[in-house]
Write an enzyme that holds these catalytic residues in place. Structure first.
Site, PDB file in Angstrom:
ATOM      1  N   CYS A  18     -10.339   5.101  64.681  1.00 43.91           N
ATOM      2  CA  CYS A  18      -9.381   4.266  65.424  1.00 43.91           C
ATOM      3  C   CYS A  18      -7.923   4.586  65.126  1.00 43.91           C
ATOM      4  O   CYS A  18      -7.030   4.053  65.795  1.00 43.91           O
ATOM      5  CB  CYS A  18      -9.649   2.798  65.124  1.00 43.91           C
ATOM      6  SG  CYS A  18     -11.373   2.327  65.281  1.00 43.91           S
ATOM      7  N   HIS A  78      -2.799  -3.704  64.532  1.00 41.64           N
ATOM      8  CA  HIS A  78      -4.094  -3.103  64.835  1.00 41.64           C
ATOM      9  C   HIS A  78      -4.968  -4.150  65.523  1.00 41.64           C
ATOM     10  O   HIS A  78      -5.609  -3.857  66.522  1.00 41.64           O
ATOM     11  CB  HIS A  78      -4.743  -2.582  63.558  1.00 41.64           C
ATOM     12  CG  HIS A  78      -5.978  -1.790  63.785  1.00 41.64           C
ATOM     13  ND1 HIS A  78      -6.001  -0.669  64.586  1.00 41.64           N
ATOM     14  CD2 HIS A  78      -7.260  -1.966  63.342  1.00 41.64           C
ATOM     15  CE1 HIS A  78      -7.240  -0.177  64.625  1.00 41.64           C
ATOM     16  NE2 HIS A  78      -8.012  -0.945  63.880  1.00 41.64           N
ATOM     17  N   GLU A 136      -5.315  -7.752  57.836  1.00 43.94           N
ATOM     18  CA  GLU A 136      -4.042  -7.249  58.336  1.00 43.94           C
ATOM     19  C   GLU A 136      -2.949  -8.302  58.238  1.00 43.94           C
ATOM     20  O   GLU A 136      -1.798  -7.987  57.906  1.00 43.94           O
ATOM     21  CB  GLU A 136      -4.184  -6.774  59.785  1.00 43.94           C
ATOM     22  CG  GLU A 136      -2.907  -6.143  60.327  1.00 43.94           C
ATOM     23  CD  GLU A 136      -3.059  -5.501  61.695  1.00 43.94           C
ATOM     24  OE1 GLU A 136      -2.122  -4.779  62.117  1.00 43.94           O
ATOM     25  OE2 GLU A 136      -4.112  -5.718  62.341  1.00 43.94           O
ATOM     26  N   LYS A 191      -4.591  -5.060  72.173  1.00 42.43           N
ATOM     27  CA  LYS A 191      -6.021  -4.850  72.419  1.00 42.43           C
ATOM     28  C   LYS A 191      -6.617  -6.022  73.190  1.00 42.43           C
ATOM     29  O   LYS A 191      -7.655  -5.889  73.843  1.00 42.43           O
ATOM     30  CB  LYS A 191      -6.766  -4.649  71.098  1.00 42.43           C
ATOM     31  CG  LYS A 191      -6.499  -3.306  70.426  1.00 42.43           C
ATOM     32  CD  LYS A 191      -7.302  -3.171  69.143  1.00 42.43           C
ATOM     33  CE  LYS A 191      -7.070  -1.814  68.478  1.00 42.43           C
ATOM     34  NZ  LYS A 191      -5.689  -1.690  67.923  1.00 42.43           N
ATOM     35  N   HIS A 195     -10.072  -2.101  72.972  1.00 37.98           N
ATOM     36  CA  HIS A 195      -9.916  -1.145  71.881  1.00 37.98           C
ATOM     37  C   HIS A 195     -10.280   0.240  72.410  1.00 37.98           C
ATOM     38  O   HIS A 195     -11.440   0.519  72.685  1.00 37.98           O
ATOM     39  CB  HIS A 195     -10.842  -1.534  70.731  1.00 37.98           C
ATOM     40  CG  HIS A 195     -10.525  -0.849  69.437  1.00 37.98           C
ATOM     41  ND1 HIS A 195      -9.843   0.360  69.368  1.00 37.98           N
ATOM     42  CD2 HIS A 195     -10.783  -1.193  68.142  1.00 37.98           C
ATOM     43  CE1 HIS A 195      -9.717   0.719  68.111  1.00 37.98           C
ATOM     44  NE2 HIS A 195     -10.272  -0.213  67.345  1.00 37.98           N
ATOM     45  N   PHE A 243     -11.972   2.753  60.570  1.00 37.98           N
ATOM     46  CA  PHE A 243     -13.173   2.842  59.753  1.00 37.98           C
ATOM     47  C   PHE A 243     -13.070   4.103  58.891  1.00 37.98           C
ATOM     48  O   PHE A 243     -12.562   5.141  59.331  1.00 37.98           O
ATOM     49  CB  PHE A 243     -14.419   2.942  60.626  1.00 37.98           C
ATOM     50  CG  PHE A 243     -14.900   1.612  61.158  1.00 37.98           C
ATOM     51  CD1 PHE A 243     -14.497   0.419  60.593  1.00 37.98           C
ATOM     52  CD2 PHE A 243     -15.775   1.570  62.224  1.00 37.98           C
ATOM     53  CE1 PHE A 243     -14.954  -0.799  61.073  1.00 37.98           C
ATOM     54  CE2 PHE A 243     -16.239   0.363  62.717  1.00 37.98           C
ATOM     55  CZ  PHE A 243     -15.836  -0.825  62.131  1.00 37.98           C
TER      56      PHE A 243
END
Length: 404
Positions: free
Chosen positions: A163, A295, A306, A327, A332, A392
């Site tokens: 990502c 994010h 976050e 998003k 996403h 990830f």
């Protein structure tokens, strides 16, 4: 140190087929997430929503000789690149061709090609596939086609960090220009993972929402997959000034870190260090930041972690800095998401408009940020921004942009 600016932008994503349409959707808070349609084996999917690029006709952009070579992710990249180069006014000929390159991010490369050909071999029992399968599925396909279309003979590569792919690609483009390896880089990212195999794989992670993306909200229950991408023209500042180019913003800093922890669970330390490195690289203080594009995936773990990282970095003024996750609008886009999210940063810097976090029903006490709920905020004086991407594998990439 050589300074780097943006002189062109292009995008194809669920909010629109170009930058003006995308920015209009961000201003109005229009959501591009809805029921999935037209996917092979869609009835076997547990998750039936996504953010699709609708109304996109590849035949309108590519002739019959070229189209068989292009997976959907490469199509998005090429159309976006054409828009960005057109806005920049650059012609890559002569010596400039040798001083120009491309760095693109993608997490999965030609996912639709992989999906289609596994079905051909395993479900249909065929023993041959199309001879262009490898050129279509390889991660560097978009970057290579962009270099060929525009005659870019300098650095060329693809970056794949899940990502964070787009942000890592754009950060590397910044460093290449700063270091003197190029004067111009086409950079960003694209993804086309909305196919049966792509969605089924993400379902296995149990991080997908079945009813919508609600970052930082109390009722959030997962991410929503999207597709698309964006491309930018990164250019050395004096090179841009010499030709009288319009400068959209300065790419002022970049920070990247690794959590070195868990393959899927986020940590607070890695994002904190990445944001601090981006600020230091840009010569900015935390109080200079007027907007953060988070994010903000809409998962329980990411948003909580976050939010805590942002409060650690921004300190006393954290409650006063708008922090939205687009998003919630476009889904996403995995390897393409950071590039599309950079458009929201340009909107904040150039127009003073903060794109909202839509679908926001109630705040979560564990996500203490100003999430700009549901409605865009206008008339905000934004001089510098951060754009976060946390992947990830614990790979974090943060860009700092400045108004110029």
């Amino acid at each position: 140190m050589r300074r780097v600016v943006i002189t062109g932008a292009g995008s194809v994503n669920p909010l629109g087929h170009d930058v003006p349409a995308t920015l209009a959707a961000m201003r109005s808070g229009r959501c591009g997430i809805g029921p999935l349609s037209g996917l092979v084996d869609q009835d076997r999917l547990a998750v039936q929503i996504g953010a699709q690029v609708t109304g996109f006709d590849p035949a309108a952009h590519f002739d019959r000789q070229r189209l068989p070579l292009l997976d959907r992710f490469a199509q998005f990249a090429l159309v976006s690149a054409r828009q960005a180069v057109a806005q920049s006014g650059l012609a890559f000929d002569g010596a400039l061709a040798d001083r120009s390159g491309v760095v693109m991010g993608t997490a999965g490369g030609g996912n639709t090609t992989v999906d289609d050909n596994y079905r051909t071999v395993h479900a249909e029992g065929k023993n041959r596939v199309h001879p262009f399968v490898v050129p279509r599925l390889m991660h560097n396909a978009a970057a290579s086609h962009m270099s060929m279309e525009f005659g870019l003979r300098g650095p060329g590569l693809a970056v794949s960090t899940a990502c964070a792919s787009s942000n890592h690609a754009m950060g590397l483009a910044l460093q290449l220009i700063r270091g003197g390896a190029a004067d111009v880089i086409l950079t960003g990212g694209s993804e086309a993972m909305l196919c049966f195999g792509g969605l089924k794989a993400w379902e296995g992670l149990r991080v997908m929402s079945r009813d919508g993306c609600r970052p930082f909200a109390a009722s959030r229950n997962g991410l929503v997959m999207g597709e698309g991408g964006a491309v930018f023209v990164f250019e050395e500042l004096e090179h841009a000034r010499a030709r009288g180019a319009e400068v959209l913003a300065e790419v002022a800093g970049f920070g990247m870190t690794s959590d070195a922890g868990d393959i899927v669970a986020p940590t607070q330390d890695g994002p904190v260090r990445a944001m601090q490195l981006a600020l230091a690289d840009a010569g900015l203080a935390a109080e200079d930041i007027g907007y953060v594009n988070a994010h903000g995936t809409g998962t329980t773990a990411n948003d909580r972690t976050e939010a805590r990282a942002l409060n650690a970095v921004l300190g006393a003024q954290a409650a006063h800095v708008p922090v939205s996750s687009t998003k919630s609008l476009h889904g996403h886009l995995i390897g393409g998401t950071g590039a599309v999210e950079l458009l929201a940063c340009l909107l904040a810097l150039r127009e003073g408009v903060i794109a909202p976090t839509v679908n926001f029903d109630a705040p979560d006490p564990e996500c203490a940020v100003d999430a700009v709920p549901n409605v865009a905020r206008h008339g905000v004086d934004v001089r510098a921004v951060l754009s976060n991407a946390f992947a990830f594998g614990g790979l974090n990439a943060v860009l700092a942009l400045r108004r110029i």
